[in-house]
Design an enzyme around this catalytic site. Structure first.
Site, short mmCIF file in Angstrom:
data_model
loop_
_atom_site.label_atom_id
_atom_site.label_comp_id
_atom_site.label_asym_id
_atom_site.label_seq_id
_atom_site.Cartn_x
_atom_site.Cartn_y
_atom_site.Cartn_z
N ASP A 1 0.79 -1.18 0.00
CA ASP A 1 -0.05 0.12 0.00
C ASP A 1 0.77 1.33 -0.02
O ASP A 1 1.78 1.46 1.15
CB ASP A 1 -0.73 -0.19 1.22
CG ASP A 1 -1.95 1.03 1.52
OD1 ASP A 1 -2.13 1.74 0.25
OD2 ASP A 1 -2.33 1.42 2.42
N ASP B 1 -2.18 6.22 -5.83
CA ASP B 1 -2.48 5.54 -4.85
C ASP B 1 -2.74 4.15 -5.05
O ASP B 1 -3.47 3.79 -5.98
CB ASP B 1 -3.58 5.96 -3.91
CG ASP B 1 -3.96 5.06 -2.72
OD1 ASP B 1 -2.73 4.52 -2.20
OD2 ASP B 1 -5.08 4.84 -2.43
#
Ligand SMILES: *[C@@H]1O[C@H](CO)[C@@H](O)[C@H](O)[C@H]1NC(C)=O
Ligand SMILES: *[C@@H]1O[C@H](CO)[C@@H](O)[C@H](O)[C@H]1NC(C)=O
Length: 492
Positions: free
Chosen positions: A164, A370
């Site tokens: 992430d 992201d």
């Protein structure tokens, strides 16, 4: 009442943990912190691409049931990890033990993540008040579905972690799971079986790094003085446990002593299918910063086009990237959300034609990239321009009803070959990025195939370049060099 420390939510979880867990070890609360105690609880490799349209077989948009891993060598000399989709056939640990979320759930979780990112970027976390909505705080992780496997401890235990770029703390579930562990496919990490495991003391300066990395002030276990982290991801998902260090084995030759991570003793929520998280953000405790000496803050990844294929996550210039044809755009810094990677979007091109969107629409808020947000979010004005242009190029297909946050869907069930407009992004530095054909739709079913973009409700919110749009691209993060690069067809 403003909270001096972290958010109410964090307090709630940490306190809950302390109350329920440390029956013998009391938690000592920092001054001020206690004040808020009671507040509240398509494999498209065969696509034809003529710059204005992609033409693909309908079948190529559907996921296969068997895994066809990338034939790209995973040379052990390179610091490169295989990336697989958490719920796809390439996930070795996905033996139907975990429930696969529905598309509706994935999109709901995605919206929760986006709300949380926007809250962080707007600084809401810091000035949270009684009236704020609890789900707006925290590190909401939504459905960051891509996992890598690495080794932790001595001898190393294999763990599959979600990677992430939107968060910093790496954590995994840990024995003895004092309060709660969810089901995971690999054995839960047991610190007592590792010769190199050490708890971090509250007095250690690294304990205080948790505040900026998680948004929560760390707690301290009295008696043992172990530093306790808490990270919450909104929608009730959280991990709380001991801040610790141990050896991290990325590849057989790339080993890091004293890697800081969270040894999760109370882990609850939507994490099923992985053993925890690998934080690749820009904060001091992220993997990127902890390995900076060796890899020079340089990493790249490629997310496969479908769950039935594999990609990679590589570290350092000697890794799998950058490919010679990567085009670089400046990496921008996002003031409030220091851990995010900022991008400068300057235009959008649909079917070869640049949309007439005023530059101020992009520049007034800004954008981040992201790995964990699924659907790209755009400023409302930019999204409606994109949607209208895309719809104009799709009049030959029957429309289907909107689905969740996706308002532009088609029924392709009676078409074998599908032709749809190309989409490209223009970034600062004169970079034009053509999205892969697999990076345009979400396929709910053949009769419901939706444009994988959504508009922000507030034009002042950041745009987020999400993971559907990153499919098959080699994305190169040269953090030290202040730039991000993209190259086409990095993986199947
Ligand atoms: C780490 O800290 C916890 C909580 O204080 C304690 O129960 C545990 O035994 C410690 N582990 C090690 C290896 O010191
Ligand atoms: C797709 O199928 C529908 C239903 O049969 C048909 O009306 C439409 O013309 C087809 N579109 C294209 C572009 O072939």
């Amino acid at each position: 009442m403003a909270t001096p420390g972290g958010s109410f939510l964090s307090n709630k979880y940490l306190i809950r943990f302390c109350v329920f867990v440390f029956l013998t070890t009391l938690c000592s609360l920092e001054k001020g912190y206690a004040l808020s105690l009671t507040e509240r609880s398509a494999d498209s490799t065969n696509s034809v691409h003529d710059h204005t349209h992609h033409t693909v077989q309908l079948n190529s948009l559907l996921p296969a049931k068997t895994c066809s891993p990338s034939t790209r060598g995973h040379d052990n000399k390179k610091a490169s990890l295989e990336v697989v989709h958490k719920h796809g056939p390439c996930s070795k640990h996905n033996q139907h033990k975990t429930k696969i979320p529905t598309h509706t759930q994935i999109l709901q979780e995605d919206q929760a993540r986006v709300n949380s990112i926007h809250a962080r970027l707007n600084g809401d976390e810091l000035r949270q008040s009684d009236t704020s909505i609890p789900t707006k705080s925290g590190r909401v992780l939504g459905s960051p579905n891509y996992i890598v496997t690495l080794g932790l401890g001595s001898p190393p235990r294999q763990l599959s972690l979600v990677f992430d770029t939107g968060s910093d703390l790496t954590w995994t579930q840990c024995q003895p799971c004092v309060k709660s562990c969810y089901q995971q496919n690999e054995p839960i990490f047991d610190p007592s079986l590792s010769k190199s495991y050490t708890n971090i003391s509250c007095k250690s300066p690294v304990c205080s790094l948790l505040k900026s990395a998680t948004g929560n002030t760390p707690l301290c276990a009295t008696g043992t003085s172990t530093c306790i982290y808490g990270i919450q991801y909104g929608d009730q998902s959280f991990s709380i446990g001991y801040f610790a260090k141990d050896s991290l084995t990325l590849t057989p030759t790339d080993l890091f002593d004293g890697f800081l991570f969270g040894c999760g003793q109370d882990n609850e929520g939507l994490f099923q299918g992985s053993a925890g998280f690998l934080g690749l953000g820009r904060n001091k405790i992220s993997l990127i910063e902890q390995t900076a000496q060796k890899y020079g803050r340089f990493f790249s990844y490629c997310l496969p086009s479908t769950p039935s294929s594999t990609g990679y996550l590589s570290f350092g210039r000697g890794g799998e990237g950058p490919s010679n044809n990567a085009k670089f755009t400046p990496l921008t810094t996002v003031s409030q959300g220091g851990s995010f990677y900022g991008l400068n979007v300057v235009g959008i091109i649909v079917g070869g034609r640049q949309l007439s969107i005023p530059a101020s629409v992009f520049s007034s808020s800004g954008a981040i990239i992201d790995s964990g947000t699924v659907i790209t979010r755009l400023q409302a004005t930019a999204y409606s321009a994109l949607r209208d242009a895309f719809r104009q190029g799709m009049t030959g297909y029957p429309q289907a009803e909107a689905f969740s946050l996706l308002d532009t869907c088609y029924d392709f069930s009676r078409n074998n070959t599908i032709s749809f407009p190309t989409i490209a992004f223009a970034f600062g530095g004169g970079v034009k990025l053509d999205l892969d054909a697999s990076g345009i739709f979400v396929v709910v079913s053949t009769s419901k195939v939706c444009l994988a973009f959504a508009g922000n409700s507030d034009d002042s919110d950041f745009a987020i370049f999400g993971n559907v749009q990153q499919k098959r691209l080699q994305v190169v993060y040269d953090v030290a060099g202040g730039k991000i690069g993209f190259a086409p067809a990095g993986c199947p």
